[in-house]
Scaffold this active site. Structure first.
Site, PDB file in Angstrom:
ATOM      1  N   ARG A  23       0.848  -1.223   0.000  1.00 50.80           N
ATOM      2  CA  ARG A  23       0.000   0.000   0.000  1.00 50.80           C
ATOM      3  C   ARG A  23       0.873   1.260   0.000  1.00 50.80           C
ATOM      4  O   ARG A  23       0.428   2.349  -0.356  1.00 50.80           O
ATOM      5  CB  ARG A  23      -0.891   0.013   1.251  1.00 50.80           C
ATOM      6  N   GLN A  46       3.106  22.847  21.135  1.00 55.91           N
ATOM      7  CA  GLN A  46       2.307  23.160  19.944  1.00 55.91           C
ATOM      8  C   GLN A  46       2.939  22.497  18.722  1.00 55.91           C
ATOM      9  O   GLN A  46       4.146  22.260  18.697  1.00 55.91           O
ATOM     10  CB  GLN A  46       2.239  24.694  19.713  1.00 55.91           C
ATOM     11  N   ASN A  48       2.812  22.838  14.282  1.00 53.36           N
ATOM     12  CA  ASN A  48       2.401  23.724  13.184  1.00 53.36           C
ATOM     13  C   ASN A  48       2.664  23.046  11.849  1.00 53.36           C
ATOM     14  O   ASN A  48       3.558  22.198  11.735  1.00 53.36           O
ATOM     15  CB  ASN A  48       3.224  25.025  13.211  1.00 53.36           C
ATOM     16  N   ARG A  59      12.515  31.500   4.408  1.00 50.44           N
ATOM     17  CA  ARG A  59      11.957  31.942   5.688  1.00 50.44           C
ATOM     18  C   ARG A  59      13.061  31.861   6.747  1.00 50.44           C
ATOM     19  O   ARG A  59      13.754  30.853   6.817  1.00 50.44           O
ATOM     20  CB  ARG A  59      10.788  31.053   6.117  1.00 50.44           C
ATOM     21  N   HIS A 119      16.683  29.398  13.235  1.00 48.12           N
ATOM     22  CA  HIS A 119      16.354  28.443  12.151  1.00 48.12           C
ATOM     23  C   HIS A 119      15.773  29.159  10.949  1.00 48.12           C
ATOM     24  O   HIS A 119      14.997  30.121  11.081  1.00 48.12           O
ATOM     25  CB  HIS A 119      15.345  27.411  12.663  1.00 48.12           C
ATOM     26  N   TYR A 132       6.099  21.193  12.204  1.00 50.96           N
ATOM     27  CA  TYR A 132       6.907  21.664  13.320  1.00 50.96           C
ATOM     28  C   TYR A 132       6.276  21.193  14.635  1.00 50.96           C
ATOM     29  O   TYR A 132       5.057  21.323  14.798  1.00 50.96           O
ATOM     30  CB  TYR A 132       6.889  23.194  13.408  1.00 50.96           C
ATOM     31  N   ASP A 168      11.231  39.332   7.593  1.00 47.99           N
ATOM     32  CA  ASP A 168      12.542  38.699   7.392  1.00 47.99           C
ATOM     33  C   ASP A 168      13.516  39.642   6.684  1.00 47.99           C
ATOM     34  O   ASP A 168      14.728  39.547   6.862  1.00 47.99           O
ATOM     35  CB  ASP A 168      12.389  37.396   6.619  1.00 47.99           C
TER      36      ASP A 168
HETATM   37  C1  T46 Z   1       5.677  30.711  14.168  1.00 47.25           C
HETATM   38  C2  T46 Z   1       4.187  30.898  14.295  1.00 47.25           C
HETATM   39  C3  T46 Z   1       3.497  31.798  13.502  1.00 47.25           C
HETATM   40  N1  T46 Z   1       2.149  31.947  13.666  1.00 47.25           N
HETATM   41  C4  T46 Z   1       1.445  32.882  12.796  1.00 47.25           C
HETATM   42  C5  T46 Z   1       2.027  34.292  12.784  1.00 47.25           C
HETATM   43  C6  T46 Z   1       1.750  34.747  11.369  1.00 47.25           C
HETATM   44  O1  T46 Z   1       0.453  35.286  11.277  1.00 47.25           O
HETATM   45  C7  T46 Z   1       1.804  33.476  10.543  1.00 47.25           C
HETATM   46  C8  T46 Z   1       3.128  33.286   9.832  1.00 47.25           C
HETATM   47  O2  T46 Z   1       4.139  33.418  10.824  1.00 47.25           O
HETATM   48  P1  T46 Z   1       5.615  33.634  10.359  1.00 47.25           P
HETATM   49  O3  T46 Z   1       5.676  34.632   9.246  1.00 47.25           O
HETATM   50  O4  T46 Z   1       6.466  33.872  11.585  1.00 47.25           O
HETATM   51  O5  T46 Z   1       5.972  32.163   9.761  1.00 47.25           O
HETATM   52  P2  T46 Z   1       7.420  31.727   9.280  1.00 47.25           P
HETATM   53  O6  T46 Z   1       8.142  32.858   8.627  1.00 47.25           O
HETATM   54  O7  T46 Z   1       7.220  30.472   8.512  1.00 47.25           O
HETATM   55  O8  T46 Z   1       8.198  31.407  10.625  1.00 47.25           O
HETATM   56  C9  T46 Z   1       8.448  30.056  11.041  1.00 47.25           C
HETATM   57  O9  T46 Z   1       9.446  29.544  10.213  1.00 47.25           O
HETATM   58  C10 T46 Z   1      10.758  29.673  10.738  1.00 47.25           C
HETATM   59  C11 T46 Z   1      11.765  29.192   9.723  1.00 47.25           C
HETATM   60  C12 T46 Z   1      10.829  28.947  12.044  1.00 47.25           C
HETATM   61  O10 T46 Z   1      11.725  28.179  12.353  1.00 47.25           O
HETATM   62  C13 T46 Z   1       9.765  29.238  13.009  1.00 47.25           C
HETATM   63  O11 T46 Z   1       9.169  28.033  13.468  1.00 47.25           O
HETATM   64  C14 T46 Z   1       8.721  30.132  12.520  1.00 47.25           C
HETATM   65  O12 T46 Z   1       9.193  31.412  12.863  1.00 47.25           O
HETATM   66  O13 T46 Z   1       1.579  32.396  11.466  1.00 47.25           O
HETATM   67  C15 T46 Z   1       1.444  31.220  14.593  1.00 47.25           C
HETATM   68  O14 T46 Z   1       0.213  31.382  14.711  1.00 47.25           O
HETATM   69  N2  T46 Z   1       2.105  30.330  15.381  1.00 47.25           N
HETATM   70  C16 T46 Z   1       3.460  30.145  15.269  1.00 47.25           C
HETATM   71  O15 T46 Z   1       4.029  29.325  16.020  1.00 47.25           O
END
Ligand code: T46
Length: 192
Positions: A23, A46, A48, A59, A119, A132, A168
């Site tokens: 499968r 948590q 994600n 990112r 990261h 995550y 970023d």
């Molecule tokens: C990290 C996070 C974000 N959010 C919300 C906040 C924003 O509205 C949206 C996107 O967040 P952000 O732009 O920070 O997502 P990334 O740029 O992918 O950031 C992540 O990617 C980099 C590479 C990482 O290692 C971290 O885990 C995390 O910072 O999700 C949440 O609701 N919960 C969360 O834990």
């Protein structure tokens, strides 16, 4: 499930031991007992999902400050990424240095990222999906980061960055957050 140390103290490659059958496959990705026996975080606050649609999406470099500093278990479920870690731990032998590894969905490969490590990643394919697990809850007030294009770090990204967030693009340089760090320690990729 395989746990192998990688490049920096406390960083581990996590391998998915798939059990194939006609499968497809099934295999364990996390086990609290195995992680605890290996001295790794075994409880998550948590989880994600992160989806990136375009190849070249970048990112990072992100971390949370104390008391929300977090350990992350990152698993690539689809697509391929170039994953980068920057050591921000002053007591670490690799303080101020970076290392990189490739993760892909085909093997569901993962990386265990301890507290104190910034990261980031760049997608090497379209349609990347990452999973995550975080040891502490998301705290917007404790979100922090380092510029992915910091000249002192000189991280080598495989592709021209696309779809970089406004946040970023405006993250501080390492010398702004760690003024005592001599540039001689940076500009070195930690060879795995
Ligand atoms: C990290 C996070 C974000 N959010 C919300 C906040 C924003 O509205 C949206 C996107 O967040 P952000 O732009 O920070 O997502 P990334 O740029 O992918 O950031 C992540 O990617 C980099 C590479 C990482 O290692 C971290 O885990 C995390 O910072 O999700 C949440 O609701 N919960 C969360 O834990």
């Amino acid at each position: 499930m395989k746990i192998e140390s990688f490049a920096m103290e406390g960083v581990y490659r996590i391998g998915w031991s798939a059990n194939p059958d006609p499968r497809g496959a099934f295999g364990r990705l996390f086990c609290a007992e195995t992680f605890a026996e290996a001295g790794l975080v075994s409880q998550w606050a948590q989880t994600n999902l992160s989806r990136s649609t375009r190849r070249g999406t970048l990112r990072g470099m992100h971390y949370q400050t104390a008391p929300f500093a977090e350990t992350k278990l990152l698993v690539c479920l689809a697509g391929r990424i170039h994953d980068v870690l920057v050591d921000l731990r002053p007591q670490s032998a690799t303080y101020g240095q970076w290392c990189a590894l490739e993760l892909d969905g085909a093997s569901s490969s993962g990386v265990y990222i301890p507290e104190g490590i910034a990261h980031g990643f760049q997608t090497l394919s379209d349609d990347v999906m990452l999973h995550y697990s975080h040891s502490r809850p998301y705290s917007p007030a404790h979100q922090a980061g380092v510029a992915f294009d910091d000249p002192d770090l000189a991280i080598q990204w495989p592709l021209p960055p696309v779809a970089v967030s406004e946040r970023d693009l405006t993250l501080p340089r390492l010398c702004e957050i760690a003024p005592n760090l001599s540039p001689s320690r940076t500009k070195q990729e930690v060879l795995s």
